[in-house]
Design an enzyme around this catalytic site. Structure first.
Site, mmCIF file in Angstrom:
data_model
loop_
_atom_site.group_PDB
_atom_site.id
_atom_site.type_symbol
_atom_site.label_atom_id
_atom_site.label_comp_id
_atom_site.label_asym_id
_atom_site.label_seq_id
_atom_site.Cartn_x
_atom_site.Cartn_y
_atom_site.Cartn_z
ATOM 1 N N TYR A 228 0.845 -1.193 0.000
ATOM 2 C CA TYR A 228 0.000 0.000 0.000
ATOM 3 C C TYR A 228 0.890 1.256 0.000
ATOM 4 C CZ TYR A 228 -4.120 2.777 1.164
ATOM 5 O OH TYR A 228 -5.147 3.686 1.135
ATOM 6 N N ARG B 143 -16.486 -5.107 -16.241
ATOM 7 C CA ARG B 143 -15.836 -6.231 -16.905
ATOM 8 C C ARG B 143 -16.868 -7.298 -17.234
ATOM 9 N NH1 ARG B 143 -10.559 -8.152 -13.826
ATOM 10 N NH2 ARG B 143 -12.208 -8.264 -12.263
ATOM 11 N N TYR C 159 -8.106 6.510 -9.205
ATOM 12 C CA TYR C 159 -8.107 6.228 -7.765
ATOM 13 C C TYR C 159 -7.788 4.770 -7.481
ATOM 14 C CZ TYR C 159 -12.798 4.173 -8.247
ATOM 15 O OH TYR C 159 -13.864 3.393 -8.612
ATOM 16 N N GLY C 160 -7.604 3.977 -8.519
ATOM 17 C CA GLY C 160 -7.266 2.582 -8.322
ATOM 18 C C GLY C 160 -6.548 2.063 -9.545
ATOM 19 N N GLY D 257 -17.149 -1.368 -4.893
ATOM 20 C CA GLY D 257 -17.778 -0.656 -3.786
ATOM 21 C C GLY D 257 -17.868 0.833 -4.063
ATOM 22 N N VAL D 258 -16.774 1.434 -4.519
ATOM 23 C CA VAL D 258 -16.791 2.861 -4.834
ATOM 24 C C VAL D 258 -17.717 3.115 -6.025
ATOM 25 C CG1 VAL D 258 -15.410 4.804 -5.683
ATOM 26 C CG2 VAL D 258 -14.495 3.302 -3.898
ATOM 27 N N PHE E 245 -6.608 10.332 -6.932
ATOM 28 C CA PHE E 245 -7.304 10.570 -5.671
ATOM 29 C C PHE E 245 -6.961 9.465 -4.694
ATOM 30 C CE2 PHE E 245 -10.650 10.082 -2.585
ATOM 31 C CZ PHE E 245 -10.656 11.357 -2.062
ATOM 32 N N MET F 210 -6.678 -1.547 -10.590
ATOM 33 C CA MET F 210 -7.028 -2.967 -10.572
ATOM 34 C C MET F 210 -6.331 -3.729 -11.692
ATOM 35 S SD MET F 210 -11.066 -2.911 -9.719
ATOM 36 C CE MET F 210 -11.694 -1.818 -8.445
#
Lengths: 321, 321
Positions: B48, B166, B232-233, B145-146, B257, B235
């Protein structure tokens, strides 16, 4: 002019034309000088951000002398630069007074011909550093026309620049111009720049990128969290690839800059204020652009031979008769 | 807790400990519920954005009940969420009152346990659309979730969302939740989305990207000039590659973000205002998050089996005894 898009050396033609009689609110002007910019080459090839309807006369910028005025505030003999596309590679043209800006009549004609694009691009990108404390600005392609303006404008304001160049032999010249540090645009240069930043205890919040590809990614390793990278050119013809951690965890921002857009959106007051400041800097000798050679308009073949020459050092310009 | 970084299933341990006696300004609280977030998995793996000193208790967020209060304004029985890192995967802990926020005592415990991260991330990224006229927000990973919070918060404000997933079988579920359009995150979905935008005569100025790679680049083809993409991610674990023309000629901006940064920098007033609005939305039934399963803390092995299960549908949570 050009009738079709393609390599400048192939598609440029020298054509006789007569100017239309000058209408109310317009000026008839004689071109004094107009440079060849990289954007002109793209514009002629049809690969620029916008494409004109053909046939059309190239020349992004230039300086001209008023020969006939039908607009208040402009007299014969005044000198003007073009806020809109200049179509500068011709002897004379008619232009709306709203699309030009008066410049001093005693300035260096070649400097004024190169006022619109490079100094303004440098000035506007540097605006992002105004709110920063003791700005240190990072750039690649530091030997380009814009790069040299960045160095000089930053220096005039007491800001520092960290400069990357492909050809490290240029370091002395750029240091003379006011650069604070010059490194070769490769891994060794990156490591040397890291050391320099440590020694100077400096943090970089603004990076200017005219190359893309690995050069752009190298910049990220020198930036502080929250820094902005502004891309205004793509000399390397490769995209900017941003590892996610720089976006998410290090809060970096990536923007672009295109002068044409700014000139379309800015108010006349904003443009006037900026160009007046830049003219003042030129008059003080704080802002100079290198000139490689000057050519008559009809000698465009010779001009483009210099433009593409490996030993070119500075701008190639056309000069009116 | 964990004593070393690694795969959660291997390094998590269930340990007995006693809480320190509660000091002035602090609260002793009993954890009611705490979810497993993707960030927790990264935190445990040591991948992280920040790494704790070990040993340490994982759990980014959660809701707790006050057992003992040494701080003005907090009474036994109050419920709180953690503004700082929650260390939520334990039965009880001591926390400074300054690091928690009171929430209603009658709300759904599981909803409150998931209030801090996903709803806030969605809410804060959507703030960029507040100044836009009739916002249309583009996102990938819309089933996350977001992503689901983005759909619901946008809907509650009367804004539209264009969603890429997806697994296109999820379309009906997301449309039920308030999505305006759902497409598969591939070339066919991109073409379908282009048609939809034409039909709706809609322009997109905000894109949210949690995937990276090709999915992030596909978004650019749907954005209006001057639009912002917020990452923000990651994946897809691939970088965002930005073709230069999007930066230079189309004036797009690229930002990241990270909620942890915002929570560190925001004022308590800002945080309180946001979370109160989100709690109100939950109470009205406008903001729900899917729950896959709920586990006792000691059953962390079963919890992580669900967390990594292919048929997981929603969050996996730990619940206090």
């Amino acid at each position: 002019m050009i009738r079709e898009f393609g390599q400048a050396a192939k598609v440029l033609e020298w054509v006789k034309k007569e100017d239309l009689c000058c209408a109310e609110g317009a000026l008839r002007v004689r071109m004094l000088a107009s440079p060849i910019n990289p954007a002109d080459t793209n514009w002629i090839e049809g690969t620029y951000g916008t494409r004109p309807a053909l046939p059309e006369v190239p020349g992004t910028e230039g300086v001209a002398e008023v020969m006939e005025s039908r607009a208040a505030g402009f007299a014969v003999g005044d000198r003007v630069i073009f806020l809109d596309y200049a179509h500068g590679w011709q002897e004379s043209r008619v232009v709306a007074a709203a699309d030009v800006l008066r410049v001093p009549s005693d300035g260096n004609v070649l400097d004024l011909a190169m006022l619109k694009v490079n100094p303004a691009t440098a000035w506007l990108m540097l605006e992002r550093a105004r709110s920063m404390d003791k700005p240190v600005v990072l750039q690649n392609a530091a030997n380009s026309g814009v790069g040299r303006c960045v160095i000089q404008i930053a220096r005039a304001r007491g800001w520092r620049t960290v400069n990357f160049v492909r050809n490290a032999e240029l370091a002395a010249e750029l240091l003379d111009l006011g650069a604070d540090a010059v490194f070769s645009d490769d891994e060794a240069g990156l490591q040397a720049a890291k050391l320099w930043l440590q020694q100077e205890n400096a943090e970089i919040f603004l990076a200017l990128n005219a190359v893309g590809g690995e050069s752009a990614v190298r910049q990220l390793n020198l930036l502080a969290d929250g820094a902005t990278q502004v891309t205004y050119g793509a000399m390397g013809r490769r995209p900017v690839t941003v590892p996610n951690q720089f976006l998410i965890f290090r809060d970096m921002r990536f923007e672009g800059f295109w002068l044409s857009r700014w000139l379309k959106e800015a108010s006349r007051d904003e443009m006037t204020a900026m160009y007046e400041e830049l003219v003042t800097m030129m008059q003080k000798g704080q802002l100079r652009q290198a000139v490689d050679s000057v050519h008559a308009l009809a000698d465009f073949a010779a001009a483009f031979a210099r433009q593409t020459a490996a030993d070119r050092r500075g701008k190639v310009l056309f000069r009116g008769e």
